[in-house]
Design an enzyme around this catalytic site. Structure first.
Site, mmCIF file in Angstrom:
data_model
loop_
_atom_site.group_PDB
_atom_site.id
_atom_site.type_symbol
_atom_site.label_atom_id
_atom_site.label_comp_id
_atom_site.label_asym_id
_atom_site.label_seq_id
_atom_site.Cartn_x
_atom_site.Cartn_y
_atom_site.Cartn_z
ATOM 1 N N HIS A 78 -6.761 -14.866 -29.312
ATOM 2 C CA HIS A 78 -5.927 -14.310 -28.252
ATOM 3 C C HIS A 78 -4.681 -13.672 -28.856
ATOM 4 O O HIS A 78 -3.556 -13.865 -28.385
ATOM 5 C CB HIS A 78 -5.584 -15.378 -27.213
ATOM 6 C CG HIS A 78 -6.751 -15.748 -26.344
ATOM 7 N ND1 HIS A 78 -6.944 -15.230 -25.087
ATOM 8 C CD2 HIS A 78 -7.807 -16.562 -26.574
ATOM 9 C CE1 HIS A 78 -8.065 -15.713 -24.565
ATOM 10 N NE2 HIS A 78 -8.612 -16.518 -25.460
ATOM 11 N N TYR A 347 -4.920 -25.391 -32.081
ATOM 12 C CA TYR A 347 -3.757 -24.627 -31.631
ATOM 13 C C TYR A 347 -2.553 -24.927 -32.531
ATOM 14 O O TYR A 347 -1.782 -24.031 -32.892
ATOM 15 C CB TYR A 347 -3.394 -25.004 -30.199
ATOM 16 C CG TYR A 347 -4.300 -24.489 -29.112
ATOM 17 C CD1 TYR A 347 -5.532 -23.904 -29.374
ATOM 18 C CD2 TYR A 347 -3.915 -24.612 -27.779
ATOM 19 C CE1 TYR A 347 -6.348 -23.445 -28.350
ATOM 20 C CE2 TYR A 347 -4.721 -24.156 -26.745
ATOM 21 C CZ TYR A 347 -5.942 -23.580 -27.039
ATOM 22 O OH TYR A 347 -6.738 -23.137 -26.025
#
EC number: 1.11.1.-
Length: 373
Positions: A78, A347
């Site tokens: 992303h 993450y």
């Protein structure tokens, strides 16, 4: 710091007794292309190791860099996105199942968000079939936060971190063709019928025209606890108040056309989404993001997200946020879904890497969005 049913096992393609053919494998590859073999966040780590094959968060982020190249200062997935700001206003309905302050009736909380497209290329051309993401940070009283990373797909293709790893391997491109091997994908789908069924659900969902009319799903299950101590499983989603339109070829022009349209929409007026909590019942899977819950489940309209500004990614806004799904307020807790700890760990690895790297300008410069013609 917050704490971190016996179901039908679908056959390949969602049909009992279905046979994996070359055609079905190619269809599977097309779905992988839409979701992307490395989409949605890198769900591949639980408790420090996975089976004897040992894939750590660091090695998995390395995989992103091998696929997309290394783009310093950007997210490994992303990578292309814009920051957003707004607020969330609660209806009070959420307090029926959770003590979380975000759900208190009439409360209004500032929100930092990020709209994005999946993949690790920060300058990739926008495409209608690319997964759209929305990350949010709700800033709550007393310094609490709620962070959530959502996408516009109703389910995730993999049930476990191991399954995600296997799909990555099955999606590896063959040097001679530059494409995945259909036979390898067919074997993967035969071994993972839950993924074949999930891909079928994703394929059947109509695409919308852009970010503003997309429904965003939290995918994983969580647990909410009320004032009496009773706990129920929940999933959440954001449903747009904007009219839903389906894309036309004339709209799909320009390298950044999805982001340009988002900026123009917010310039004309705020965008709004209703947040719904779906309440699970006994037997509904809480550890399997590939399986939707039955359509008749009770749903609570818990509030409205309003986005009133879109900004170029820059220091101090969503560019510097890690949308860790395990950052939860009191009253919301993780479920037994193994993907949650995996997402959190990967993450964090991506965040740590880009935090120490020099930053480059964002592909989408809000001040340079062309006028609509």
């Amino acid at each position: 710091m917050p704490r971190t049913g016996d179901g039908h096992k679908p056959s390949v393609g969602g049909r009992a007794g279905a046979t994996v053919t070359r055609r079905s494998a190619l269809i599977g590859l097309a779905a992988v292309g839409a979701i992307a073999a490395v989409d949605v966040g890198g769900f591949l780590f639980a408790g420090g190791r996975l089976t004897p094959r040992t894939v750590t968060p660091s090695r998995f982020v390395d995989r992103f860099e091998q696929v997309f190249g290394r783009h310093e200062g950007f997210r490994r997935n992303h990578a292309k996105g814009v920051s957003a700001t707004g607020w969330f206003t609660a209806t009070g309905a959420g307090s029926a199942v959770s003590t979380a302050s975000v759900f208190h009736a009439g409360s209004r909380h500032p929100v930092t968000g990020r709209f994005s497209l999946s993949g690790g290329l920060p300058d990739a051309a926008d495409a209608a079939d690319t997964v759209r993401g929305l990350g949010l940070v709700f800033r709550l009283p007393g310094g609490e936060q709620w962070r959530t990373a959502m996408i516009d797909s109703p389910v995730f293709p993999d049930r476990t971190p191991d399954g995600f790893r296997d799909r990555l391997l099955a999606s590896k491109k063959v040097p001679d063709t530059g494409k995945p091997d259909p036979a390898v994908m067919a074997l993967f789908l035969a071994r993972h019928p839950e993924t074949a069924a999930a891909m079928d659900i994703i394929r059947r969902q109509p695409r919308t025209s852009g970010f503003g009319d997309s429904t965003f799903h939290g995918l994983n299950a969580f647990r909410c606890t009320d004032r009496s101590g009773a706990t129920v499983p929940v999933r959440w989603k954001l449903v747009p108040e904007q009219p839903v339109r389906h894309p036309g070829a004339e709209e799909e022009s320009g390298r950044d056309y999805l982001f340009d349209a988002l900026v123009r929409d917010v310039t004309r007026g705020s965008l709004r989404w209703r947040m719904f909590l779906t309440i699970g019942e006994p037997g509904d899977p809480t550890d399997d993001a590939t399986r939707p819950w039955p359509a008749g489940r009770k749903s609570l309209d818990v509030g409205t997200l309003t986005v009133d500004a879109i900004d170029t990614e820059a220091p101090g806004n969503a560019r510097d946020v890690n949308f860790d799904p395990l950052v939860l307020p009191n009253g919301i807790a993780p479920s037994d879904d193994p993907l949650l700890s995996a997402r959190s760990a990967v993450y964090a690895e991506s965040f740590n890497r880009r935090s120490g790297e020099p930053k480059s300008p964002s592909r989408v410069n809000v001040s340079e969005v062309p006028d609509e013609r």
